[in-house]
Write a protein that holds these residues in place. Sequence first.
Motif, PDB file in Angstrom:
ATOM      1  N   LYS A 109       0.844  -1.189   0.000  1.00 11.31           N
ATOM      2  CA  LYS A 109       0.000   0.000   0.000  1.00 11.31           C
ATOM      3  C   LYS A 109       0.882   1.242   0.000  1.00 11.31           C
ATOM      4  O   LYS A 109       1.975   1.249   0.572  1.00 11.31           O
ATOM      5  CB  LYS A 109      -0.912  -0.015   1.229  1.00 11.31           C
ATOM      6  CG  LYS A 109      -1.927   1.106   1.272  1.00 11.31           C
ATOM      7  CD  LYS A 109      -2.824   0.971   2.505  1.00 11.31           C
ATOM      8  CE  LYS A 109      -3.841   2.113   2.570  1.00 11.31           C
ATOM      9  NZ  LYS A 109      -4.704   1.992   3.777  1.00 11.31           N
ATOM     10  N   LYS A 110       0.418   2.297  -0.643  1.00 14.88           N
ATOM     11  CA  LYS A 110       1.172   3.548  -0.717  1.00 14.88           C
ATOM     12  C   LYS A 110       1.599   3.996   0.679  1.00 14.88           C
ATOM     13  O   LYS A 110       0.809   4.021   1.621  1.00 14.88           O
ATOM     14  CB  LYS A 110       0.289   4.641  -1.346  1.00 14.88           C
ATOM     15  CG  LYS A 110       1.033   5.879  -1.788  1.00 14.88           C
ATOM     16  CD  LYS A 110       1.779   5.620  -3.080  1.00 14.88           C
ATOM     17  CE  LYS A 110       2.344   6.917  -3.656  1.00 14.88           C
ATOM     18  NZ  LYS A 110       3.075   6.670  -4.913  1.00 14.88           N
ATOM     19  N   GLY A 111       2.889   4.310   0.795  1.00 11.09           N
ATOM     20  CA  GLY A 111       3.424   4.730   2.088  1.00 11.09           C
ATOM     21  C   GLY A 111       4.026   3.594   2.892  1.00 11.09           C
ATOM     22  O   GLY A 111       4.620   3.840   3.940  1.00 11.09           O
ATOM     23  N   ASN A 112       3.847   2.359   2.411  1.00 11.31           N
ATOM     24  CA  ASN A 112       4.405   1.174   3.076  1.00 11.31           C
ATOM     25  C   ASN A 112       4.110   1.182   4.584  1.00 11.31           C
ATOM     26  O   ASN A 112       5.020   1.184   5.424  1.00 11.31           O
ATOM     27  CB  ASN A 112       5.914   1.099   2.842  1.00 11.31           C
ATOM     28  CG  ASN A 112       6.516  -0.225   3.273  1.00 11.31           C
ATOM     29  OD1 ASN A 112       5.811  -1.184   3.565  1.00 11.31           O
ATOM     30  ND2 ASN A 112       7.836  -0.278   3.313  1.00 11.31           N
ATOM     31  N   PRO A 113       2.818   1.175   4.960  1.00 11.00           N
ATOM     32  CA  PRO A 113       2.449   1.287   6.385  1.00 11.00           C
ATOM     33  C   PRO A 113       2.937   0.131   7.248  1.00 11.00           C
ATOM     34  O   PRO A 113       3.069   0.289   8.469  1.00 11.00           O
ATOM     35  CB  PRO A 113       0.917   1.333   6.339  1.00 11.00           C
ATOM     36  CG  PRO A 113       0.547   0.669   5.052  1.00 11.00           C
ATOM     37  CD  PRO A 113       1.621   1.065   4.091  1.00 11.00           C
TER      38      PRO A 113
END
Length: 263
Positions: A109-113
């Motif tokens: 996911k965007k941002g690599n949570p």
Amino acid sequence: MKLLKGLFLLILFLSTIVHADSKNELLFYVGITMVKPVKELATNFEKANNCTIKILQGGSQDLYDSAKSSQVGDLYLPGSSSYRDKFIKDGLLLDGKFVGYNKLSLVVKKGNPKNVNASLEELTNEELNVVLGSEQSGSVGLASKNVLTKFGLYEKAVSNAIFLVPDSRNLINAIKNGNADLILNWHATTFWDNNKEFVEAIVLDDESSQKSKLVFNLLSSSKNKELSKRFMDYASSVEGREVFKKYGFLDDEDMKNFDKVVF
């Protein structure tokens, strides 16, 4: 599953009856990941050559099975040249043209949570929801199996996966729909306009990325072989290379060495 494939082949046959008799229409079988650059090139080619191009997209194995069963169509572009190597003996695949590379990346996911690292071993992390491609239907699944087997991780990664999907599009959707924290997918899928704001690639080293050559294949079933060859030449031309580069299938180094590639 067999019934669904049978229905798909019937629809394919009915939709291409007209194609078989048309000298100004081409039918391409294209792996899902490569559809966007092929569509862009097809639009340009249609205008310059007064023809119509239809594109059937899907998993590379399923597409080959369809082309072989129907004996209809002009060009086949799978997600790896391994399909050419595997099926060349059948006689359906004739001339080939190299156009770029697929390579694997971990995708999150965007941002690599979840703070995923650039290691294939992350696919065995039980704290992550992992989704993998199936080797039975698409090139990404086959490439994933090959590279994970190479590093002794395949069985553990498959056991850790919450489910398997048939192709690169379904892999991306698993991230976008919130079902997966981590997938192993073709790097180019993260370049798509409808994906790049939702996902990001964690680039792997060359040994782990399973870099695969992309080769257009002329089909023996083609009724328009000269026009089909002209399209293959266009796709591998300087203009064609720029389009494949735009969608993540070539980089600057690849462009320099393009004419040296052997498949």
